[in-house]
Design a protein around this motif. Structure first.
Motif, mmCIF file in Angstrom:
data_model
loop_
_atom_site.group_PDB
_atom_site.id
_atom_site.type_symbol
_atom_site.label_atom_id
_atom_site.label_comp_id
_atom_site.label_asym_id
_atom_site.label_seq_id
_atom_site.Cartn_x
_atom_site.Cartn_y
_atom_site.Cartn_z
ATOM 1 N N GLY A 94 -3.303 -4.489 -6.670
ATOM 2 C CA GLY A 94 -4.293 -3.985 -7.342
ATOM 3 C C GLY A 94 -4.360 -2.476 -6.879
ATOM 4 N N SER A 95 -4.101 -1.628 -7.781
ATOM 5 C CA SER A 95 -3.904 -0.055 -7.696
ATOM 6 C C SER A 95 -4.352 0.823 -8.722
ATOM 7 C CB SER A 95 -2.427 0.138 -7.482
ATOM 8 O OG SER A 95 -2.092 1.384 -7.211
ATOM 9 N N GLN A 96 -5.132 1.982 -8.129
ATOM 10 C CA GLN A 96 -5.643 2.639 -9.268
ATOM 11 C C GLN A 96 -4.392 4.060 -9.404
ATOM 12 O OE1 GLN A 96 -8.435 1.899 -11.016
ATOM 13 N NE2 GLN A 96 -7.704 3.338 -12.168
ATOM 14 N N SER A 97 -4.187 4.545 -8.425
ATOM 15 C CA SER A 97 -3.568 5.627 -8.522
ATOM 16 C C SER A 97 -1.985 5.501 -8.114
ATOM 17 C CB SER A 97 -4.131 7.036 -7.787
ATOM 18 O OG SER A 97 -4.372 6.483 -6.541
ATOM 19 N N GLY A 98 -1.496 4.314 -8.093
ATOM 20 C CA GLY A 98 -0.287 3.985 -7.914
ATOM 21 C C GLY A 98 0.265 3.657 -6.465
ATOM 22 N N THR A 99 -0.450 3.861 -5.346
ATOM 23 C CA THR A 99 -0.019 3.666 -4.102
ATOM 24 C C THR A 99 0.293 2.359 -3.807
ATOM 25 O OG1 THR A 99 -1.332 5.542 -3.592
ATOM 26 C CG2 THR A 99 -0.210 4.594 -1.743
ATOM 27 N N ALA A 100 -0.570 1.388 -4.031
ATOM 28 C CA ALA A 100 -0.494 -0.133 -3.786
ATOM 29 C C ALA A 100 0.614 -0.546 -4.633
ATOM 30 C CB ALA A 100 -1.706 -0.938 -3.862
ATOM 31 N N SER A 143 -6.286 -1.774 -3.443
ATOM 32 C CA SER A 143 -7.126 -0.208 -3.021
ATOM 33 C C SER A 143 -8.579 -0.468 -3.406
ATOM 34 C CB SER A 143 -6.318 0.964 -3.670
ATOM 35 O OG SER A 143 -6.576 0.809 -5.056
ATOM 36 N N THR A 144 -9.173 0.200 -2.875
ATOM 37 C CA THR A 144 -10.785 0.177 -3.425
ATOM 38 C C THR A 144 -10.938 1.594 -3.832
ATOM 39 O OG1 THR A 144 -11.354 -0.881 -1.394
ATOM 40 C CG2 THR A 144 -13.307 0.451 -2.297
ATOM 41 N N TYR A 145 -11.612 1.787 -4.930
ATOM 42 C CA TYR A 145 -11.886 2.697 -5.761
ATOM 43 C C TYR A 145 -13.344 2.877 -6.299
ATOM 44 C CZ TYR A 145 -8.612 6.098 -7.018
ATOM 45 O OH TYR A 145 -7.470 7.177 -7.183
ATOM 46 N N TYR A 162 -15.882 1.582 2.464
ATOM 47 C CA TYR A 162 -14.645 1.587 3.158
ATOM 48 C C TYR A 162 -14.005 0.209 2.869
ATOM 49 C CZ TYR A 162 -10.686 1.978 6.242
ATOM 50 O OH TYR A 162 -9.599 1.846 6.868
ATOM 51 N N ASN A 163 -12.770 0.409 2.249
ATOM 52 C CA ASN A 163 -11.873 -1.039 2.014
ATOM 53 C C ASN A 163 -12.868 -2.130 1.808
ATOM 54 O OD1 ASN A 163 -8.937 -1.033 2.071
ATOM 55 N ND2 ASN A 163 -8.937 0.074 3.836
ATOM 56 N N ARG A 164 -13.560 -2.050 0.726
ATOM 57 C CA ARG A 164 -14.391 -3.057 0.475
ATOM 58 C C ARG A 164 -13.664 -4.262 -0.329
ATOM 59 N NH1 ARG A 164 -20.265 -3.360 -2.238
ATOM 60 N NH2 ARG A 164 -19.436 -3.497 -4.419
#
Ligand SMILES: Cc1cc2nc3c(=O)[nH]c(=O)nc-3n(C[C@H](O)[C@H](O)[C@H](O)COP(=O)(O)O)c2cc1C
Length: 696
Positions: free
Chosen positions: A98-104, A150-152, A194-196
């Motif tokens: 689950g990734s918003q900006s691509g890292t995960a 990731s958490t966003y 944080y990291n919820r």
């Protein structure tokens, strides 16, 4: 229209009250009947307005022949049942991301590749939105499931994990008793939640009976250490899998999951040449469109730095709209120099314009870029070629090393990560630059040394170029078709040669477009609108806005909107804007229009904080949080008595300090009627008292 038809149109007008109407004359001659017939057709044509309807075959004019049968941007997930998919493709491990900006996403892909290349473990990386959440219950006990999440936003899941997250929050009755899993969270401790996401997911799946193979691991991006923490977690997961599944380690081998083939039968017109394909099929993002820049200007004065304002014109896209507080996603372009270096290393200079088609060789592998295209377009528009190279990629390059000396040059850094991190930081090592450096160190010619690297490998390891998000700086009420972007042009000095700078990819692209749009009216950007929760309060409410640098962007919109509403005689609450920058003569952006808006809006005020200059009559040298602290008592009263709403935009660290200052002020000045101030703050925040639009 023929005048012969007018009498017939006339009788259709219900101008005479019902009941008194005369019956229309009955057509008697063949001429009358023919005229009626013609009239009916003409009216049908008129009412249906076919010239206003979209042409149902319009897409055919633009269809690329090779895409007719579903080619193109790869969609690999035909079934939405993950258990079925694992069985059909004979995979033993699924890595959900689950990734918003691509890292995960990048981590999941790297891990899946490594599981196979080092241990022969059949693994797949899976986008959470491609599978039905219920189907996770069907995964058999013999398979292993990993989550990289990731958490966003404000403790929210990424778009692609949102529906899975919602499903878990509804406490489903399905059992996950067969699931053996491990989870890795990506977050940043500067943020309140944080990291919820990883915490919520792990708690929910544990409650459904899933068994954790190891404790949840969380990466904290606050010091940029996410990569390091991932590498450590990855090694422990690989050891765990090796022991559990009795896997033997082997010399890494590359087995392509994609096929990239030149196809000279294709015409240039058939190729994807820059238009991005949005992968975010969700309700929070609009379609990606190419939109002209109707106005652009430089915002800094007397500065060696640049900050640009661009108005994007959406007039040609009536279905796309935005609201004040939304974000705009911008697709950047890789710099020509970076494209040339990589083409050169791969020996593809002369073949850069030849059409290439990309196919998936593994049914679990999505093609990350549009196809067909050309290598030049691929590098310029579709792959993340300007990013730093990970140590995993460095290690996998060894198998393609063109000579023993190149291999040993790279090999020393595979063994010594710290030395590699330093080398990469000092030299801004993108893939092209790393290959070039290794070739030169190995005494090989600068160009074409790495011609043996398959293009499929490059596509697989680099991943797709992601859009960058900006907070829209215009009001949808004042400029409904023209969302504005405010971007600081980022340049980081190179550690090894401080006179050289590493340009920020998206902001440099925006700067280029902003300069060209001043001379060429046809300059355009690829953009999409992304919904945000950062919405101004109802106008009668008092508002306290706190922004630093380009964090002023949404507040420009909020303030101008409130000033206009006041001009329309609407009641508007008290409006205070805290703004922090370096120097009033340099980077106090939008100064005139903000000051004018405040002058026209009773009860409005701008409080400035300049970090590098004393400014007579103002708070003095300091940061925006210092300015907030200086007015702490008054702000506490506004919050406690007038229910003023607080909005913060800028860096997450700044927001954290502002929150701390406000908490202290509230504690010192207001009897909140509750012992536990933290509890009060949390519930006040949840009710929309304190909203953030912050980044890294
Ligand atoms: C706009 C924005 C909002 C974020 N919100 C949070 C948050 O609420 N909690 C958190 O722990 N991390 C937050 N982060 C940090 C990200 O989770 C972190 O950068 C992560 O590595 C991104 O992973 P991704 O690229 O896979 O999405 C946020 C980052 C950004 C840019």
């Amino acid at each position: 229209m023929s005048s012969a038809l007018l009498p017939y149109i006339d009788f259709l007008r219900p101008s005479i009250p019902l009941g008194q109407q005369q019956l229309p004359p009955i057509p008697q001659t063949q001429g009358d009947i023919a005229a009626c017939f013609a009239l009916a057709i003409a009216l049908g044509f008129w009412y249906c307005k076919p010239w206003d309807l979209p042409d149902p075959y319009r897409h055919v004019y633009f269809e690329k022949p090779q895409l007719k049968n579903g080619g193109g941007h790869g969609r690999a997930a035909e079934t939405r049942n993950i258990a079925k998919k694992l069985e059909e493709t004979n995979k033993d491990l699924v890595i959900f991301w689950g990734s918003q900006s691509g890292t995960a996403e990048e981590f999941a892909n790297r891990l899946a590749r490594e599981c196979y290349s080092r241990f022969g473990l059949n693994s797949m990386s899976a986008d959470l939105s491609d599978y039905d959440a219920e189907s996770l219950s069907d995964i058999p006990e013999s398979k292993i499931t990993l989550f990289l999440l990731s958490t966003y936003g404000e403790g929210d899941p990424s778009d692609n994990a949102a529906s899975f997250y919602r499903y878990l929050q509804h406490k489903p009755s399905h059992s996950l008793a067969n699931m053996q899993y491990a989870a890795f969270g990506l977050g940043n401790s500067s943020y309140q939640y944080y990291n919820r996401v990883v915490d919520v997911v792990a708690t929910a799946i544990d409650a459904m009976g899933a068994r954790a193979l190891m404790p949840v691991t969380k990466a904290d991006d606050v010091d940029g250490n996410t990569e390091e923490q991932f590498l450590a977690w990855k090694e422990s997961i690989l050891r765990l899998l090796q022991n559990k599944l009795d896997l033997a380690e082997r010399e890494p081998i590359y087995e392509p999951k994609l096929q990239v083939k030149e196809d000279e039968s294709l015409d240039v017109i058939d190729l994807h040449s820059g238009e991005p394909v949005s992968r975010d099929d969700n309700k929070t993002s609009s379609a990606v469109v190419s939109a002209p820049v109707s106005d652009a200007r430089e915002l800094f004065q007397n500065s060696s730095r640049n900050c640009v304002h661009l108005d994007v014109d959406l007039s040609a896209h009536p279905t796309i709209s935005y609201k004040t507080g939304d974000h705009i996603a911008v697709w950047p372009e890789n710099p020509a120099e970076e494209v040339d270096i990589l083409l050169g290393q791969l020996g593809l200079h002369d073949r850069r314009n030849i059409p290439i088609g990309i196919k998936s060789l593994d049914p679990t592998m999505k093609i990350p870029v549009p196809t067909p295209t050309s290598t030049e377009f691929l590098f310029k528009h579709y792959l993340e070629i300007s990013a730093a190279v990970s140590t995993d990629t460095l290690a996998s390059l060894l198998q393609f090393a063109p000579s023993p000396s190149v291999r040993s040059f790279l090999g020393q850094y595979v063994k010594n990560r710290q030395a590699y991190i330093q080398l990469a930081e000092e030299n801004h090592l993108t893939l092209g630059r790393l290959l070039r450096m290794a070739a030169i160190k190995g005494g090989l010619p600068e160009d074409g040394a790495w011609a043996n690297i398959p293009l499929s490998f490059v596509v697989e390891v680099l991943g797709a170029l992601r859009p960058r998000l900006y907070s829209i700086s215009s009001s949808s009420m004042l400029a409904p078709r023209k969302p504005a972007i405010t971007a600081l042009v980022v340049e980081k000095p190179l550690l090894s040669r401080p006179a050289e700078f590493i340009p920020g990819l998206a902001s440099t692209h925006l700067h280029k477009v902003s300069l060209s749009s001043r001379s060429e009216p046809s300059s355009s950007l690829h953009v999409a609108i992304r919904k945000s929760k950062f919405r101004p309060p109802i106008t009668t409410k008092d508002i306290i806005m706190i922004g630093a640098g380009t964090g002023i962007a949404p507040f420009r919109a909020f303030l101008l909107e409130r000033a206009r509403l006041h001009a329309m005689s609407r009641p508007v609450g008290r409006t205070i804007l805290f703004f922090g920058c370096r120097d009033p003569q340099e980077d106090y952006i939008y100064k005139e229009e903000l000051e004018q808006a405040v002058a026209n809006l009773p009860g409005a005020e701008i409080v400035t904080a300049f970090s590098r200059t004393q400014y007579p009559g103002k708070v003095g040298r300091g940061y925006v949080q210092d300015a907030v602290a200086a007015r702490g008592e008054e702000l506490s009263m506004m919050i406690a008595q007038q229910e003023a709403r607080v909005y913060v935009c800028g860096r997450a660290a700044m927001s954290r300090e502002v929150a701390a200052v406000l908490k202290d002020a509230l504690k010192a000045n207001v009897d909140l009627g509750i012992e536990n101030h933290t509890e009060w703050w949390t519930s006040w925040r949840r009710m929309g008292g304190f909203s953030e639009d912050v980044w890294g």
